[in-house]
Design a protein around this motif. Structure first.
Motif, mmCIF file in Angstrom:
data_model
loop_
_atom_site.group_PDB
_atom_site.id
_atom_site.type_symbol
_atom_site.label_atom_id
_atom_site.label_comp_id
_atom_site.label_asym_id
_atom_site.label_seq_id
_atom_site.Cartn_x
_atom_site.Cartn_y
_atom_site.Cartn_z
ATOM 1 N N VAL A 148 0.834 -1.201 0.000
ATOM 2 C CA VAL A 148 0.000 0.000 0.000
ATOM 3 C C VAL A 148 0.875 1.260 0.000
ATOM 4 O O VAL A 148 0.667 2.178 -0.805
ATOM 5 N N LEU A 149 1.848 1.301 0.904
ATOM 6 C CA LEU A 149 2.683 2.509 1.025
ATOM 7 C C LEU A 149 3.423 2.786 -0.288
ATOM 8 O O LEU A 149 3.482 3.925 -0.756
ATOM 9 N N ILE A 150 3.963 1.729 -0.872
ATOM 10 C CA ILE A 150 4.790 1.915 -2.073
ATOM 11 C C ILE A 150 3.914 2.294 -3.268
ATOM 12 O O ILE A 150 4.228 3.225 -4.019
ATOM 13 N N SER A 151 2.773 1.611 -3.403
ATOM 14 C CA SER A 151 1.911 1.897 -4.551
ATOM 15 C C SER A 151 1.448 3.358 -4.511
ATOM 16 O O SER A 151 1.464 4.055 -5.524
ATOM 17 N N LYS A 152 1.059 3.844 -3.318
ATOM 18 C CA LYS A 152 0.574 5.239 -3.228
ATOM 19 C C LYS A 152 1.711 6.233 -3.443
ATOM 20 O O LYS A 152 1.521 7.290 -4.045
ATOM 21 N N THR A 153 2.881 5.912 -2.940
ATOM 22 C CA THR A 153 4.016 6.837 -3.084
ATOM 23 C C THR A 153 4.400 6.971 -4.555
ATOM 24 O O THR A 153 4.618 8.074 -5.055
ATOM 25 N N ILE A 154 4.441 5.840 -5.245
ATOM 26 C CA ILE A 154 4.814 5.879 -6.672
ATOM 27 C C ILE A 154 3.756 6.652 -7.467
ATOM 28 O O ILE A 154 4.073 7.479 -8.318
ATOM 29 N N ARG A 155 2.482 6.405 -7.127
ATOM 30 C CA ARG A 155 1.408 7.101 -7.838
ATOM 31 C C ARG A 155 1.482 8.614 -7.592
ATOM 32 O O ARG A 155 1.339 9.420 -8.503
ATOM 33 N N ALA A 156 1.741 8.985 -6.335
ATOM 34 C CA ALA A 156 1.860 10.414 -5.999
ATOM 35 C C ALA A 156 3.052 11.018 -6.722
ATOM 36 O O ALA A 156 2.994 12.145 -7.221
ATOM 37 N N PRO A 179 8.368 14.708 -8.280
ATOM 38 C CA PRO A 179 9.450 15.231 -7.427
ATOM 39 C C PRO A 179 10.832 14.836 -7.971
ATOM 40 O O PRO A 179 10.937 13.865 -8.719
ATOM 41 N N LYS A 180 11.848 15.605 -7.577
ATOM 42 C CA LYS A 180 13.217 15.205 -7.926
ATOM 43 C C LYS A 180 13.705 14.126 -6.973
ATOM 44 O O LYS A 180 14.573 13.332 -7.305
ATOM 45 N N THR A 181 13.173 14.185 -5.746
ATOM 46 C CA THR A 181 13.652 13.258 -4.708
ATOM 47 C C THR A 181 12.468 12.661 -3.947
ATOM 48 O O THR A 181 11.527 13.379 -3.614
ATOM 49 N N ILE A 182 12.556 11.365 -3.669
ATOM 50 C CA ILE A 182 11.595 10.725 -2.766
ATOM 51 C C ILE A 182 12.344 10.393 -1.480
ATOM 52 O O ILE A 182 13.450 9.838 -1.524
ATOM 53 N N MET A 183 11.761 10.788 -0.365
ATOM 54 C CA MET A 183 12.386 10.508 0.936
ATOM 55 C C MET A 183 11.465 9.628 1.772
ATOM 56 O O MET A 183 10.259 9.592 1.550
ATOM 57 N N LEU A 184 12.074 8.984 2.752
ATOM 58 C CA LEU A 184 11.340 8.135 3.681
ATOM 59 C C LEU A 184 11.683 8.642 5.079
ATOM 60 O O LEU A 184 12.855 8.953 5.352
ATOM 61 N N ALA A 185 10.687 8.769 5.963
ATOM 62 C CA ALA A 185 10.980 9.331 7.288
ATOM 63 C C ALA A 185 10.097 8.715 8.364
ATOM 64 O O ALA A 185 9.024 8.197 8.071
ATOM 65 N N GLY A 192 12.840 1.418 -2.697
ATOM 66 C CA GLY A 192 13.991 1.712 -3.562
ATOM 67 C C GLY A 192 13.878 0.993 -4.902
ATOM 68 O O GLY A 192 14.109 1.578 -5.962
ATOM 69 N N GLU A 193 13.474 -0.285 -4.844
ATOM 70 C CA GLU A 193 13.355 -1.070 -6.083
ATOM 71 C C GLU A 193 12.250 -0.504 -6.985
ATOM 72 O O GLU A 193 12.410 -0.409 -8.205
ATOM 73 N N ALA A 194 11.135 -0.116 -6.353
ATOM 74 C CA ALA A 194 10.005 0.416 -7.140
ATOM 75 C C ALA A 194 10.390 1.735 -7.812
ATOM 76 O O ALA A 194 10.030 1.972 -8.980
ATOM 77 N N TYR A 213 16.455 8.791 -4.489
ATOM 78 C CA TYR A 213 15.822 8.133 -3.333
ATOM 79 C C TYR A 213 16.716 8.349 -2.138
ATOM 80 O O TYR A 213 17.921 8.040 -2.184
ATOM 81 N N ARG A 214 16.159 8.892 -1.103
ATOM 82 C CA ARG A 214 16.951 9.251 0.073
ATOM 83 C C ARG A 214 16.312 8.616 1.309
ATOM 84 O O ARG A 214 15.109 8.768 1.533
ATOM 85 N N ILE A 215 17.085 7.908 2.087
ATOM 86 C CA ILE A 215 16.560 7.349 3.343
ATOM 87 C C ILE A 215 17.544 7.672 4.465
ATOM 88 O O ILE A 215 18.752 7.742 4.233
ATOM 89 N N PRO A 216 17.031 7.876 5.681
ATOM 90 C CA PRO A 216 17.974 8.142 6.772
ATOM 91 C C PRO A 216 18.673 6.869 7.203
ATOM 92 O O PRO A 216 18.146 5.772 7.014
ATOM 93 N N GLU A 217 19.856 7.007 7.768
ATOM 94 C CA GLU A 217 20.486 5.858 8.413
ATOM 95 C C GLU A 217 19.512 5.352 9.472
ATOM 96 O O GLU A 217 18.817 6.171 10.088
ATOM 97 N N THR A 218 19.483 4.044 9.737
ATOM 98 C CA THR A 218 18.457 3.541 10.673
ATOM 99 C C THR A 218 18.542 4.212 12.048
ATOM 100 O O THR A 218 17.527 4.446 12.683
ATOM 101 N N LYS A 219 19.747 4.565 12.497
ATOM 102 C CA LYS A 219 19.822 5.188 13.828
ATOM 103 C C LYS A 219 19.169 6.581 13.828
ATOM 104 O O LYS A 219 18.791 7.089 14.876
ATOM 105 N N TYR A 220 19.012 7.187 12.639
ATOM 106 C CA TYR A 220 18.313 8.467 12.554
ATOM 107 C C TYR A 220 16.868 8.309 12.077
ATOM 108 O O TYR A 220 16.155 9.282 11.929
#
Ligand code: KG4
Ligand code: ZN
Length: 390
Positions: A296-304, A310-316, A330-332, A342-349
Protein backbone atom coordinates in the motif's frame (compact mmCIF):
# COMPACT_ATOMS: atom_id res chain seq x y z
CA UNK A 1 27.31 27.19 14.68
CA UNK A 2 26.85 24.61 17.44
CA UNK A 3 23.31 23.38 18.18
CA UNK A 4 22.35 21.42 21.27
CA UNK A 5 19.03 19.64 20.76
CA UNK A 6 16.60 17.70 22.94
CA UNK A 7 13.91 15.18 22.02
CA UNK A 8 11.49 13.70 24.59
CA UNK A 9 8.21 13.39 22.68
CA UNK A 10 7.72 9.66 23.37
CA UNK A 11 9.92 7.05 25.02
CA UNK A 12 13.46 8.14 24.12
CA UNK A 13 15.36 10.78 26.08
CA UNK A 14 17.73 12.19 23.48
CA UNK A 15 20.31 14.93 23.24
CA UNK A 16 22.51 15.72 20.24
CA UNK A 17 25.16 18.23 19.41
CA UNK A 18 25.48 19.26 15.79
CA UNK A 19 28.04 21.57 14.28
CA UNK A 20 27.27 23.39 11.05
CA UNK A 21 30.10 25.01 9.08
CA UNK A 22 29.47 26.48 5.64
CA UNK A 23 26.52 24.18 5.04
CA UNK A 24 28.36 21.00 6.10
CA UNK A 25 27.12 19.19 9.18
CA UNK A 26 29.04 17.18 11.77
CA UNK A 27 27.25 15.21 14.42
CA UNK A 28 29.43 15.70 17.51
CA UNK A 29 27.18 13.69 19.82
CA UNK A 30 23.98 11.68 19.40
CA UNK A 31 22.89 10.30 22.77
CA UNK A 32 19.67 8.30 23.07
CA UNK A 33 18.47 6.79 26.32
CA UNK A 34 15.71 4.34 25.47
CA UNK A 35 12.87 3.37 27.81
CA UNK A 36 11.76 0.38 25.75
CA UNK A 37 12.37 -2.22 28.47
CA UNK A 38 10.34 -0.16 30.97
CA UNK A 39 7.29 0.16 28.70
CA UNK A 40 7.52 -3.36 27.24
CA UNK A 41 5.97 -4.71 30.46
CA UNK A 42 2.84 -2.65 29.76
CA UNK A 43 2.66 -3.45 26.04
CA UNK A 44 3.00 0.22 25.07
CA UNK A 45 4.20 3.63 26.24
CA UNK A 46 2.71 4.81 29.55
CA UNK A 47 2.90 8.65 29.35
CA UNK A 48 3.46 9.38 33.04
CA UNK A 49 6.09 6.66 33.38
CA UNK A 50 7.80 8.10 30.30
CA UNK A 51 7.83 11.57 31.88
CA UNK A 52 9.33 10.22 35.09
CA UNK A 53 12.09 8.49 33.14
CA UNK A 54 12.77 11.60 31.03
CA UNK A 55 13.10 13.62 34.24
CA UNK A 56 15.61 11.12 35.60
CA UNK A 57 17.61 10.90 32.37
CA UNK A 58 17.57 14.32 30.79
CA UNK A 59 20.43 16.01 32.66
CA UNK A 60 22.75 12.95 32.47
CA UNK A 61 22.02 12.69 28.73
CA UNK A 62 22.87 16.40 28.18
CA UNK A 63 26.01 16.03 30.26
CA UNK A 64 27.06 12.96 28.28
CA UNK A 65 26.49 14.75 24.96
CA UNK A 66 28.61 17.76 25.98
CA UNK A 67 31.37 15.48 27.26
CA UNK A 68 31.31 13.41 24.07
CA UNK A 69 31.52 16.57 21.93
CA UNK A 70 34.35 17.96 24.12
CA UNK A 71 32.32 21.15 24.55
CA UNK A 72 30.85 23.19 27.37
CA UNK A 73 27.68 25.28 27.52
CA UNK A 74 29.74 28.29 26.38
CA UNK A 75 30.28 26.69 22.97
CA UNK A 76 26.57 26.23 22.29
CA UNK A 77 25.02 28.80 19.92
CA UNK A 78 21.44 27.55 19.75
CA UNK A 79 19.21 25.24 21.78
CA UNK A 80 16.55 23.26 19.91
CA UNK A 81 13.77 21.11 21.33
CA UNK A 82 10.81 19.08 20.08
CA UNK A 83 7.73 21.01 21.25
CA UNK A 84 5.11 18.73 19.62
CA UNK A 85 3.37 16.61 18.61
CA UNK A 86 3.70 13.78 21.12
CA UNK A 87 2.77 12.78 24.65
CA UNK A 88 2.29 15.95 26.66
CA UNK A 89 3.88 14.78 29.96
CA UNK A 90 6.90 13.57 27.98
CA UNK A 91 7.21 16.65 25.75
CA UNK A 92 7.03 18.99 28.75
CA UNK A 93 10.21 17.58 30.29
CA UNK A 94 12.26 18.37 27.18
CA UNK A 95 10.68 21.78 26.62
CA UNK A 96 10.99 22.95 30.22
CA UNK A 97 14.60 21.74 30.40
CA UNK A 98 15.42 23.55 27.15
CA UNK A 99 13.75 26.74 28.42
CA UNK A 100 15.72 26.60 31.67
CA UNK A 101 19.01 26.07 29.84
CA UNK A 102 18.19 28.89 27.41
CA UNK A 103 17.53 31.26 30.33
CA UNK A 104 20.59 30.22 32.36
CA UNK A 105 23.04 30.01 29.45
CA UNK A 106 21.56 33.04 27.64
CA UNK A 107 21.22 31.14 24.37
CA UNK A 108 18.45 31.40 21.74
CA UNK A 109 15.82 28.66 21.82
CA UNK A 110 13.88 27.16 18.94
CA UNK A 111 10.95 24.70 18.98
CA UNK A 112 10.86 22.02 16.30
CA UNK A 113 7.96 19.89 15.04
CA UNK A 114 8.77 16.21 15.62
CA UNK A 115 7.87 15.23 12.03
CA UNK A 116 9.91 18.10 10.59
CA UNK A 117 12.80 16.53 12.50
CA UNK A 118 12.08 13.10 11.01
CA UNK A 119 11.98 14.58 7.49
CA UNK A 120 15.22 16.49 8.03
CA UNK A 121 16.97 13.30 9.20
CA UNK A 122 17.28 12.75 5.46
CA UNK A 123 19.67 15.71 5.27
CA UNK A 124 22.17 14.19 7.67
CA UNK A 125 25.15 13.31 5.52
CA UNK A 126 25.55 9.56 5.60
CA UNK A 127 27.62 9.33 2.47
CA UNK A 128 24.77 7.96 0.45
CA UNK A 129 25.09 8.36 -3.24
CA UNK A 130 22.12 10.25 -4.56
CA UNK A 131 21.12 10.45 -8.16
CA UNK A 132 19.63 13.85 -8.78
CA UNK A 133 17.70 14.69 -11.91
CA UNK A 134 19.80 16.80 -14.33
CA UNK A 135 22.80 16.50 -12.02
CA UNK A 136 25.73 14.21 -11.66
CA UNK A 137 25.78 11.59 -8.98
CA UNK A 138 26.91 13.40 -5.89
CA UNK A 139 27.98 12.39 -2.49
CA UNK A 140 27.84 15.60 -0.56
CA UNK A 141 25.03 16.61 1.71
CA UNK A 142 25.38 20.34 1.04
CA UNK A 143 25.23 19.86 -2.72
CA UNK A 144 22.31 17.50 -2.32
CA UNK A 145 20.44 20.03 -0.21
CA UNK A 146 20.54 22.63 -2.98
CA UNK A 147 19.18 20.36 -5.66
CA UNK A 148 16.73 17.97 -4.06
CA UNK A 149 13.45 19.90 -4.40
CA UNK A 150 10.66 19.22 -5.02
CA UNK A 151 10.72 16.43 -2.46
CA UNK A 152 8.00 13.87 -1.85
CA UNK A 153 8.37 12.39 1.63
CA UNK A 154 6.61 9.29 2.91
CA UNK A 155 6.31 9.84 6.66
CA UNK A 156 5.69 6.63 8.61
CA UNK A 157 5.89 6.66 12.39
CA UNK A 158 4.02 5.54 15.49
CA UNK A 159 1.69 8.54 15.29
CA UNK A 160 1.78 9.64 11.64
CA UNK A 161 1.36 8.26 8.13
CA UNK A 162 1.52 11.04 5.57
CA UNK A 163 2.68 11.84 2.07
CA UNK A 164 4.25 15.28 2.27
CA UNK A 165 5.21 17.41 -0.70
CA UNK A 166 7.98 19.97 -0.15
CA UNK A 167 8.59 22.46 -2.93
CA UNK A 168 11.29 24.16 -0.86
CA UNK A 169 12.79 24.05 2.61
CA UNK A 170 10.35 24.19 5.54
CA UNK A 171 7.31 24.18 3.27
CA UNK A 172 4.92 21.28 3.62
CA UNK A 173 1.83 20.23 1.71
CA UNK A 174 0.17 17.11 3.05
CA UNK A 175 -1.23 15.37 -0.02
CA UNK A 176 -2.42 12.26 1.78
CA UNK A 177 -2.61 10.79 5.26
CA UNK A 178 -4.06 7.96 7.28
CA UNK A 179 -7.75 8.10 8.02
CA UNK A 180 -7.36 6.04 11.20
CA UNK A 181 -4.32 4.21 12.65
CA UNK A 182 -0.77 5.25 11.83
CA UNK A 183 1.28 2.51 10.26
CA UNK A 184 3.61 2.17 13.28
CA UNK A 185 0.56 1.88 15.51
CA UNK A 186 -0.71 -0.95 13.28
CA UNK A 187 2.65 -2.74 13.57
CA UNK A 188 2.47 -2.41 17.37
CA UNK A 189 -1.14 -3.63 17.60
CA UNK A 190 -0.60 -6.59 15.26
CA UNK A 191 2.50 -7.56 17.26
CA UNK A 192 0.34 -7.57 20.39
CA UNK A 193 -2.25 -9.84 18.69
CA UNK A 194 0.55 -12.23 17.76
CA UNK A 195 2.10 -12.14 21.24
CA UNK A 196 5.31 -10.50 20.03
CA UNK A 197 5.55 -7.72 22.60
CA UNK A 198 6.53 -4.06 22.32
CA UNK A 199 7.72 -2.34 20.19
CA UNK A 200 5.95 -4.24 17.47
CA UNK A 201 7.72 -2.93 14.36
CA UNK A 202 11.16 -4.44 14.93
CA UNK A 203 9.57 -7.66 16.27
CA UNK A 204 7.33 -8.11 13.21
CA UNK A 205 10.18 -7.31 10.86
CA UNK A 206 12.52 -9.87 12.51
CA UNK A 207 9.78 -12.52 12.66
CA UNK A 208 8.80 -11.94 9.02
CA UNK A 209 12.40 -12.59 8.10
CA UNK A 210 12.10 -15.93 9.86
CA UNK A 211 9.23 -16.85 7.52
CA UNK A 212 11.49 -16.11 4.58
CA UNK A 213 14.27 -18.17 6.19
CA UNK A 214 11.93 -21.10 6.74
CA UNK A 215 11.03 -20.97 3.07
CA UNK A 216 14.72 -21.06 2.24
CA UNK A 217 15.17 -24.09 4.48
CA UNK A 218 12.29 -25.82 2.78
CA UNK A 219 13.74 -25.18 -0.65
CA UNK A 220 17.10 -26.53 0.53
CA UNK A 221 15.39 -29.63 1.90
CA UNK A 222 17.58 -29.38 4.99
CA UNK A 223 15.25 -31.16 7.40
CA UNK A 224 12.55 -29.41 9.50
CA UNK A 225 10.10 -32.10 8.39
CA UNK A 226 7.27 -30.79 10.55
CA UNK A 227 7.45 -27.47 8.77
CA UNK A 228 7.19 -29.03 5.39
CA UNK A 229 3.50 -29.77 5.87
CA UNK A 230 1.92 -27.87 3.00
CA UNK A 231 -0.59 -26.07 5.22
CA UNK A 232 2.22 -24.59 7.30
CA UNK A 233 3.49 -22.76 4.25
CA UNK A 234 0.21 -21.21 3.35
CA UNK A 235 0.30 -17.47 3.87
CA UNK A 236 -2.83 -15.91 5.36
CA UNK A 237 -4.58 -13.61 2.87
CA UNK A 238 -4.75 -10.01 4.07
CA UNK A 239 -6.28 -6.99 2.33
CA UNK A 240 -4.36 -4.01 0.87
CA UNK A 241 -6.64 -1.25 2.20
CA UNK A 242 -7.30 1.74 -0.08
CA UNK A 243 -4.63 0.62 -2.54
CA UNK A 244 -6.96 1.43 -5.44
CA UNK A 245 -8.59 4.57 -4.02
CA UNK A 246 -8.12 7.62 -6.24
CA UNK A 247 -6.48 9.71 -3.50
CA UNK A 248 -3.28 9.46 -1.48
CA UNK A 249 -4.86 8.63 1.86
CA UNK A 250 -4.26 5.47 3.86
CA UNK A 251 -6.14 3.26 6.31
CA UNK A 252 -4.51 0.63 8.51
CA UNK A 253 -7.08 -0.08 11.18
CA UNK A 254 -8.98 -2.56 8.95
CA UNK A 255 -5.75 -4.41 8.17
CA UNK A 256 -5.09 -4.85 11.88
CA UNK A 257 -8.69 -6.12 12.37
CA UNK A 258 -8.25 -8.49 9.42
CA UNK A 259 -5.25 -10.03 11.19
CA UNK A 260 -7.27 -10.35 14.40
CA UNK A 261 -10.26 -12.06 12.67
CA UNK A 262 -8.01 -14.37 10.71
CA UNK A 263 -5.99 -15.33 13.80
CA UNK A 264 -9.21 -15.94 15.76
CA UNK A 265 -10.37 -18.46 13.16
CA UNK A 266 -7.19 -20.43 13.69
CA UNK A 267 -7.79 -23.62 15.76
CA UNK A 268 -4.63 -22.77 17.75
CA UNK A 269 -5.92 -19.29 18.79
CA UNK A 270 -4.43 -17.45 20.63
CA UNK A 271 -1.33 -18.08 18.54
CA UNK A 272 1.74 -18.30 20.74
CA UNK A 273 5.18 -19.62 19.79
CA UNK A 274 4.75 -22.98 21.52
CA UNK A 275 5.99 -25.23 18.74
CA UNK A 276 7.93 -24.90 15.50
CA UNK A 277 4.64 -25.05 13.57
CA UNK A 278 3.02 -22.23 15.57
CA UNK A 279 6.21 -20.17 15.30
CA UNK A 280 5.93 -20.54 11.56
CA UNK A 281 2.27 -19.54 11.55
CA UNK A 282 3.12 -16.37 13.47
CA UNK A 283 5.99 -15.70 11.10
CA UNK A 284 3.63 -16.11 8.13
CA UNK A 285 1.25 -13.51 9.59
CA UNK A 286 4.16 -11.11 10.11
CA UNK A 287 5.39 -11.68 6.58
CA UNK A 288 1.99 -11.10 4.97
CA UNK A 289 1.11 -8.13 7.20
CA UNK A 290 4.43 -6.43 6.48
CA UNK A 291 4.00 -7.10 2.76
CA UNK A 292 0.45 -5.68 2.78
CA UNK A 293 1.79 -2.51 4.44
CA UNK A 294 4.67 -2.23 1.96
CA UNK A 295 2.37 -2.80 -1.04
CA UNK A 296 0.00 0.00 0.00
CA UNK A 297 2.68 2.51 1.03
CA UNK A 298 4.79 1.92 -2.07
CA UNK A 299 1.91 1.90 -4.55
CA UNK A 300 0.57 5.24 -3.23
CA UNK A 301 4.02 6.84 -3.08
CA UNK A 302 4.81 5.88 -6.67
CA UNK A 303 1.41 7.10 -7.84
CA UNK A 304 1.86 10.41 -6.00
CA UNK A 305 5.34 10.78 -7.48
CA UNK A 306 3.98 10.24 -11.00
CA UNK A 307 1.48 13.03 -10.38
CA UNK A 308 3.75 15.55 -8.59
CA UNK A 309 7.02 14.71 -10.33
CA UNK A 310 9.45 15.23 -7.43
CA UNK A 311 13.22 15.21 -7.93
CA UNK A 312 13.65 13.26 -4.71
CA UNK A 313 11.60 10.73 -2.77
CA UNK A 314 12.39 10.51 0.94
CA UNK A 315 11.34 8.13 3.68
CA UNK A 316 10.98 9.33 7.29
CA UNK A 317 9.79 8.25 10.76
CA UNK A 318 10.36 5.20 12.94
CA UNK A 319 8.86 2.73 10.42
CA UNK A 320 11.45 3.90 7.87
CA UNK A 321 13.82 1.61 9.83
CA UNK A 322 11.94 -1.32 8.26
CA UNK A 323 14.35 -3.16 6.00
CA UNK A 324 11.73 -4.45 3.56
CA UNK A 325 10.09 -1.05 3.15
CA UNK A 326 13.46 0.61 2.53
CA UNK A 327 14.43 -2.05 0.02
CA UNK A 328 11.14 -2.45 -1.82
CA UNK A 329 10.49 1.30 -2.14
CA UNK A 330 13.99 1.71 -3.56
CA UNK A 331 13.35 -1.07 -6.08
CA UNK A 332 10.00 0.42 -7.14
CA UNK A 333 11.55 3.86 -7.68
CA UNK A 334 14.39 2.38 -9.68
CA UNK A 335 11.92 0.51 -11.88
CA UNK A 336 9.17 3.13 -12.33
CA UNK A 337 10.95 6.46 -11.82
CA UNK A 338 14.61 5.88 -12.65
CA UNK A 339 15.38 9.62 -12.77
CA UNK A 340 14.12 10.26 -9.27
CA UNK A 341 16.58 10.29 -6.38
CA UNK A 342 15.82 8.13 -3.33
CA UNK A 343 16.95 9.25 0.07
CA UNK A 344 16.56 7.35 3.34
CA UNK A 345 17.97 8.14 6.77
CA UNK A 346 20.49 5.86 8.41
CA UNK A 347 18.46 3.54 10.67
CA UNK A 348 19.82 5.19 13.83
CA UNK A 349 18.31 8.47 12.55
CA UNK A 350 15.05 6.79 11.46
CA UNK A 351 13.91 6.11 14.99
CA UNK A 352 13.52 8.96 17.48
CA UNK A 353 16.74 10.88 18.09
CA UNK A 354 17.79 14.47 18.72
CA UNK A 355 20.17 14.91 15.76
CA UNK A 356 17.16 15.21 13.45
CA UNK A 357 15.83 18.01 15.67
CA UNK A 358 19.16 19.84 15.49
CA UNK A 359 19.41 19.64 11.72
CA UNK A 360 15.84 20.93 11.28
CA UNK A 361 16.67 23.72 13.74
CA UNK A 362 19.71 24.67 11.71
CA UNK A 363 17.53 25.25 8.62
CA UNK A 364 14.84 27.09 10.58
CA UNK A 365 17.46 29.33 12.16
CA UNK A 366 19.18 30.07 8.87
CA UNK A 367 16.11 30.53 6.70
CA UNK A 368 13.67 32.20 9.07
CA UNK A 369 16.24 34.60 10.54
CA UNK A 370 13.96 35.77 13.31
CA UNK A 371 16.77 35.49 15.81
CA UNK A 372 15.70 38.30 18.13
CA UNK A 373 12.50 36.49 18.92
CA UNK A 374 14.47 33.33 19.68
CA UNK A 375 16.53 35.07 22.39
CA UNK A 376 13.52 35.42 24.65
CA UNK A 377 11.82 32.26 23.50
CA UNK A 378 12.33 30.69 26.96
CA UNK A 379 9.39 32.89 28.01
CA UNK A 380 7.12 32.05 25.09
CA UNK A 381 7.76 28.60 23.65
CA UNK A 382 4.63 26.48 23.94
CA UNK A 383 4.28 22.72 24.10
CA UNK A 384 1.53 21.33 21.89
CA UNK A 385 0.61 17.64 21.78
CA UNK A 386 -1.21 18.23 18.46
CA UNK A 387 1.20 20.66 16.82
CA UNK A 388 0.55 20.93 13.06
CA UNK A 389 3.31 20.69 10.46
CA UNK A 390 3.62 24.05 8.71
O1 KG4 B 1 9.24 7.71 14.90
P1 KG4 B 1 9.10 6.77 16.01
O2 KG4 B 1 10.38 6.28 16.66
O3 KG4 B 1 8.17 7.40 17.12
C1 KG4 B 1 7.09 8.19 16.74
O4 KG4 B 1 7.32 9.35 16.33
O5 KG4 B 1 5.96 7.65 16.77
O6 KG4 B 1 8.27 5.54 15.48
C2 KG4 B 1 7.93 4.50 16.34
C3 KG4 B 1 7.22 3.44 15.52
C4 KG4 B 1 6.72 2.30 16.40
O7 KG4 B 1 5.37 2.06 16.08
C5 KG4 B 1 7.61 1.13 16.00
O8 KG4 B 1 6.95 -0.12 16.10
C6 KG4 B 1 7.94 1.48 14.56
O9 KG4 B 1 8.13 2.88 14.57
N1 KG4 B 1 9.17 0.82 14.09
C7 KG4 B 1 9.18 -0.07 13.08
C8 KG4 B 1 10.51 -0.53 12.97
N2 KG4 B 1 11.27 0.11 13.93
C9 KG4 B 1 10.42 0.94 14.59
N3 KG4 B 1 8.20 -0.52 12.28
C10 KG4 B 1 8.51 -1.44 11.35
N4 KG4 B 1 9.75 -1.94 11.20
C11 KG4 B 1 10.79 -1.52 11.97
N5 KG4 B 1 12.00 -2.02 11.81
ZN1 ZN C 1 9.18 9.82 15.88
Amino acid sequence: MVILSLETSCDETACAILEEKNGAFSVLANIVSSQISLHAKWGGVVPNLAAREHLKNIMPVIDEALTKAHLTSKDVDLIAVTNGPGLIPALLIGVETAKTLSYLWKKPLIGIHHIEGHIYANFIDNNQRSKIKDQEKINSCSLFIDHCFPVLCLVVSGGHTQLVLMKKHLSYEIIGETQDDAVGEAFDKVARILGLGYPGGPAISATAEMAADYRGLNADKRGHKKLQRKSAWQLPKLPRPMIKSDNFNFSFSGLKTAVLYSVKKNPDYPLRPRSEASKLQIANYCYEFQQAVCDVLISKTIRAAKKYNPKTIMLAGGVSANTELRKQLGEAIKKDLPDTAYRIPETKYSIDNATMIAIAASFRYKLKKNTRKLKNNWKNLETNANLKLK
